[in-house]
Design an enzyme around this catalytic site. Structure first.
Site: not given
Ligand code: UDX
Length: 436
Positions: A152, A154, A255, A262, A265
């Site tokens: 999942l 967030e 960016g 997640c 770590k």
């Molecule tokens: C992630 C995984 O997507 C999810 O499947 C897993 O269960 C938990 O870890 P989450 O930590 O909620 O989920 O965030 P996610 O939407 O994956 O984004 C992670 C980070 O990457 C954020 O800081 C976001 O800003 C960054 N990001 C995401 C980018 O810098 N560029 C992108 O194109 C996408």
């Protein structure tokens, strides 16, 4: 009779899982040893921000199916137990801290009825499930263990729990698979792919998926560095390569990089585990993924220095965004907050705004300055940094904001603002990985 479920650990994952499973008609007991959290959840209050989850929590408590307790003996009435406790990074190494997972199994074992199925959902280093199964075979030989990683995101927690891309179950026998199929029947009816695996593969699926996502982000951020050096535009490059379905256009937003509880770590724990397994070479590239990610933060600070002066003392810097991504109040390893803290440490007068994450950011960095609104935040600023792409910030009127700042300088750390509009309003606009 539907099986009764318990959820051990009612943090982000556990609270979401408990409320969602209750919404599917199961009786769910949420168990956590944090009495304050249990009391809060029992009142229908969510200890964190997640869109729509508090409403769901309230509705499920009102239905009478969902309860929370600190008493592990409540597990006795349940048939299936989901372990959803945290596995944070250890303080003195890259590895994951398994204290909470081990603690949950130890606390649960005396309260497992015959035939109970313990289902791990926490993200763990490969091999953990097998070790826990061995532990259970001694402390509760009448119970069984399976692994069922969660994916999942967030901000999309309910959607990803009730309508996941796939369900992955690591099992050692058919009975465990049948129980899980029964529990997930309403989700399987939607046509959700079902993948049966062994225990180690199911653990690996999760960290492999997160490593791939981290790699995609660092790849595009590496391209951003090249674009900056060569005078290219990474947003156009990302769009162009994204049309190839083998590459895809998701997770190519250049960016300040990834953060959160997640991705950072998980890739580190994966490297640490590979080393223990003598397979460190296979994951050497993740070290570079991590380095590119951390460099994105440092690059923003370099740009600030180049736009102001190298000595940042007493410059007023407005930071829009503290959460690691929009629609979340999570500041764990947040690139935005990290950059703000580094600028503060360099002597700048940093003011931060975030629509949801001010309380969590304030708890982490009480010495930082927070503003009630984006307007207050930028008031009198020498430079504005846009670091978390909340919709509210994309809708800012740059003409009005120009009247509030001291100097109209902005860095878009997320490539999410409409550059033309800002430039037309008279701002000096710097975007990462684009011609500036
Ligand atoms: C992630 C995984 O997507 C999810 O499947 C897993 O269960 C938990 O870890 P989450 O930590 O909620 O989920 O965030 P996610 O939407 O994956 O984004 C992670 C980070 O990457 C954020 O800081 C976001 O800003 C960054 N990001 C995401 C980018 O810098 N560029 C992108 O194109 C996408």
């Amino acid at each position: 009779m539907k099986p009764v479920l318990s959820v051990i650990g009612t943090g982000y994952l556990g609270a979401t899982h408990a409320a969602c499973m209750s919404s599917l008609g199961f009786t769910v007991i949420g168990i956590d040893n944090d009495a304050a959290k249990v009391a809060q959840l029992s009142r229908g209050e969510l200890p964190f921000y997640e869109p729509d989850l508090e409403n769901l929590l309230r509705a499920e408590i009102a239905s009478g199916r969902l309860t929370f307790t600190t008493d592990f003996s409540a597990a006795l009435s349940a048939d299936v137990h989901f372990v959803c406790v945290g596995t944070p990074q250890m303080e003195n190494s890259l590895a994951a801290d398994l204290t909470y997972v081990r603690g949950a199994i130890t606390a649960l074992a005396p309260h497992l009825k015959s035939g109970a199925l313990v289902v791990g959902k926490s993200t763990v280093p490969v091999g953990t499930a097998q070790a826990l199964a061995a532990q259970l075979s001694v402390s509760a030989p009448h119970a069984d263990l399976a692994w069922n990683p969660e994916f999942l995101r967030e901000g999309f927690a309910i959607e990803d729990t009730l309508r996941p891309n796939r369900l992955v179950v690591g099992v050692t026998n058919d009975r465990a698979e049948e129980i899980l199929k029964e529990v997930y029947a309403p989700i399987l009816e939607l046509g959700t792919p079902w993948i049966r695996a062994d225990l180690p593969t199911s653990e690996l699926v999760k960290v492999a998926a997160n490593s791939f996502l981290a790699t995609k982000i660092s790849f595009i951020n590496a391209m951003a560095e090249i674009c900056e050096a060569a005078g290219g535009d990474v947003t156009i490059l990302a769009e162009a390569i994204g049309y190839d379905p083998r590459i895809g256009n998701k997770f190519l937003q250049a960016g300040i990089g990834f953060g959160g509880g997640c991705l950072p770590k998980d890739i580190r724990a994966f490297m640490a585990r590979a080393e223990e397994l003598g397979a460190q070479q296979a994951l050497e590239f993740l070290r570079e993924i991590d380095a590119i990610n951390m460099r994105a933060r440092a690059r923003v600070i370099d740009v600030v220095r180049s736009m102001l002066t190298s000595d940042l003392t007493l410059y007023k810097i407005a930071v829009l965004g503290a959460a690691f991504k929009p629609e979340s109040d999570d500041v764990r390893d947040s690139p935005a907050l990290d950059i703000a803290a580094q600028l503060h440490a360099a002597g700048a007068l940093v003011t931060i705004h975030d629509p949801k994450a001010m309380a969590s950011a304030g708890k982490r960095f009480p010495s930082l300055n927070f503003a009630e609104s984006a307007q207050d935040c930028v008031s009198g600023a020498d430079i504005v940094l846009h670091l978390t792409e909340w919709r509210e910030y994309r809708e800012i009127d740059p003409v009005h904001f120009k009247t509030l700042v001291k100097t109209p300088l902005i860095i878009d750390g997320r490539n999410a603002l409409d550059r033309k509009k800002w430039v037309a309003a008279g701002w000096t606009f710097h975007a990462l990985g684009r011609k500036n």
